[in-house]
Design a protein around this motif. Structure first.
Motif, PDB file in Angstrom:
ATOM      1  N   LYS A   1      35.061  39.467  42.985  1.00 12.07           N
ATOM      2  CA  LYS A   1      34.205  40.314  43.813  1.00 12.07           C
ATOM      3  C   LYS A   1      33.218  39.461  44.609  1.00 12.07           C
ATOM      4  CE  LYS A   1      34.419  44.465  40.949  1.00 12.07           C
ATOM      5  NZ  LYS A   1      33.647  45.459  40.152  1.00 12.07           N
TER       6      LYS A   1
ATOM      7  N   LEU B   1      28.756  32.484  45.388  1.00 12.32           N
ATOM      8  CA  LEU B   1      28.845  33.852  44.893  1.00 12.32           C
ATOM      9  C   LEU B   1      27.657  34.164  43.993  1.00 12.32           C
ATOM     10  CD1 LEU B   1      32.591  33.862  43.754  1.00 12.32           C
ATOM     11  CD2 LEU B   1      31.675  34.935  45.799  1.00 12.32           C
TER      12      LEU B   1
ATOM     13  N   SER C   1      29.259  37.550  39.604  1.00 15.84           N
ATOM     14  CA  SER C   1      30.676  37.515  39.982  1.00 15.84           C
ATOM     15  C   SER C   1      31.423  36.461  39.186  1.00 15.84           C
ATOM     16  CB  SER C   1      30.813  37.226  41.478  1.00 15.84           C
ATOM     17  OG  SER C   1      30.265  38.274  42.252  1.00 15.84           O
TER      18      SER C   1
ATOM     19  N   GLU D   1      31.868  37.772  35.593  1.00 18.63           N
ATOM     20  CA  GLU D   1      32.936  38.773  35.561  1.00 18.63           C
ATOM     21  C   GLU D   1      34.309  38.095  35.652  1.00 18.63           C
ATOM     22  OE1 GLU D   1      34.413  42.704  38.100  1.00 18.63           O
ATOM     23  OE2 GLU D   1      32.363  41.964  38.333  1.00 18.63           O
TER      24      GLU D   1
END
Length: 364
Positions: A232, A241, A245, A248
């Motif tokens: 993401k 990022l 992210s 995850e």
């Protein structure tokens, strides 16, 4: 972390499987205009063994192959200078021209400021790209020869040819059977994979290999390209990022491959070729260790990720604990990028000093 470390009675602390190339470095110049090169040895998997030997003082070996000619003997000489055991090196008869077998060359510019580091590989038909199942007697290596406390290989070796992934899997299966911890650095190289099927083939191969792995390493592009993980917030150029992210991403990988004990990602934001933000994040037993990115100056970025890997592995082998191992990897990677060549020139004392936040004041 000692739950994945085996007793110290084995022959080597770490055995790596991969290609060792001759790196030709134009120094401050450019490949296409230089009249002189400095020579180093290097290779993603080899660099880990080399770092563990020279910086951390462990016993390491490399399983590799070279064409038996003057350049091959130069690579061997560099390996010996690095202290890595070369007893598993396979010599392949040279045909005198290089039509059938040769040694890999890696021309690499360090970059400076707005000019990015750049590489030009010349590694087709190398001795190591032609190895096949059965060329290394893994049962003897891990059994009769008393094996290693740790086995390391990666995606660069797996991408050298249609046969090298099979060799990696063969070695990993025996390591798995002998309860030898296995680390694997995804190390995506588009230039290698495009000749044998591209990203689709890369994902097919690496999804199978990762099922035999204990410690998986990479960055956001590696996880996306090699395992097909959707990240993401990712941009086309894989810019920085949010840390959520990355977390995850690691949890998604761990859930997909329950055999994994550790999943780790380096964090890098390249503001210029000579100034990067550098850190790491890793997952172990559901817990996250995060070393936030810190601005560092780069002399030669090649091998920084490999030095992160060797620092991480050292932390595990030394029984220092998960968070210490991640911090050690970050510090070692940062120091390795302050010197030329693919391999680390740092000492353990320098790594420990960097981990404590030591500055650059002259030591006398």
């Amino acid at each position: 972390m000692d739950t994945i470390v085996v007793p110290e009675s084995r022959r080597w602390d770490c055995l790596s499987l991969g290609e060792v190339m001759l790196r030709l470095d134009p120094g401050e110049g450019r490949i296409h205009t230089t009249r002189r090169f400095d020579v180093w040895e290097g290779g993603g998997e080899y660099n880990v063994a080399r770092g563990l030997r020279r910086c951390f003082g462990l016993k390491t070996a490399i399983a590799t192959a070279l064409a038996d000619n003057a350049t091959g003997r130069l690579v061997e000489d560099l390996i010996l200078q690095g202290g890595v055991d070369s007893s598993l090196l396979r010599w392949v008869k040279y045909d005198g021209v290089g039509r059938e077998v040769r040694n890999g060359l890696n021309f690499t510019e360090r970059g400076f400021g707005m000019r990015a580091a750049a590489g030009c590989s010349d590694r087709g038909h190398t001795a190591m790209s032609q190895v096949k199942r059965g060329d290394f007697d893994w049962k003897a290596i891990f059994g009769e020869r008393n094996g290693a406390r740790w086995f390391h290989t990666g995606g660069i070796f797996a991408a050298l040819s249609e046969s090298t992934a099979d060799v990696a899997l063969e070695a990993m299966q025996v390591a798995w059977d002998t309860e030898t911890p296995i680390s694997f650095d995804l190390n995506y190289r588009e230039s290698l994979w495009k000749s044998i099927g591209g990203k689709e083939r890369a994902q097919e191969v690496n999804r199978e290999l990762v099922r035999k792995v204990d410690v998986l390493l990479g960055n956001e592009e590696d996880f996306s390209a090699m395992l097909g993980v959707e990240i993401k917030g990712v941009t086309e150029d894989f810019g920085e990022l949010p840390i959520a992210s990355y977390e995850e991403m690691l949890r998604e990988v761990a859930a997909a491959y329950p055999n994994l004990k550790v999943v780790a990602s380096t964090l890098r934001t390249a503001h210029t070729a000579t100034r990067n933000a550098w850190g790491a994040i890793a997952l172990y037993n559901g817990e996250i260790a995060h070393v936030p990115q810190r601005e560092i100056e780069i002399f030669d970025r090649v091998g920084g990720g490999d030095s992160f890997a060797s620092g991480l592995v050292y932390g595990f082998l030394a029984g220092k604990g998960f968070e210490w191992a991640v911090k050690c990897g970050v510090a070692h990677g940062a120091l390795a990028m302050t010197t030329p060549g693919d391999t680390s020139m740092a000492s353990l004392a320098e790594v420990e000093r960097a981990m404590k936040g030591g500055g650059a004041r002259i030591a006398r």
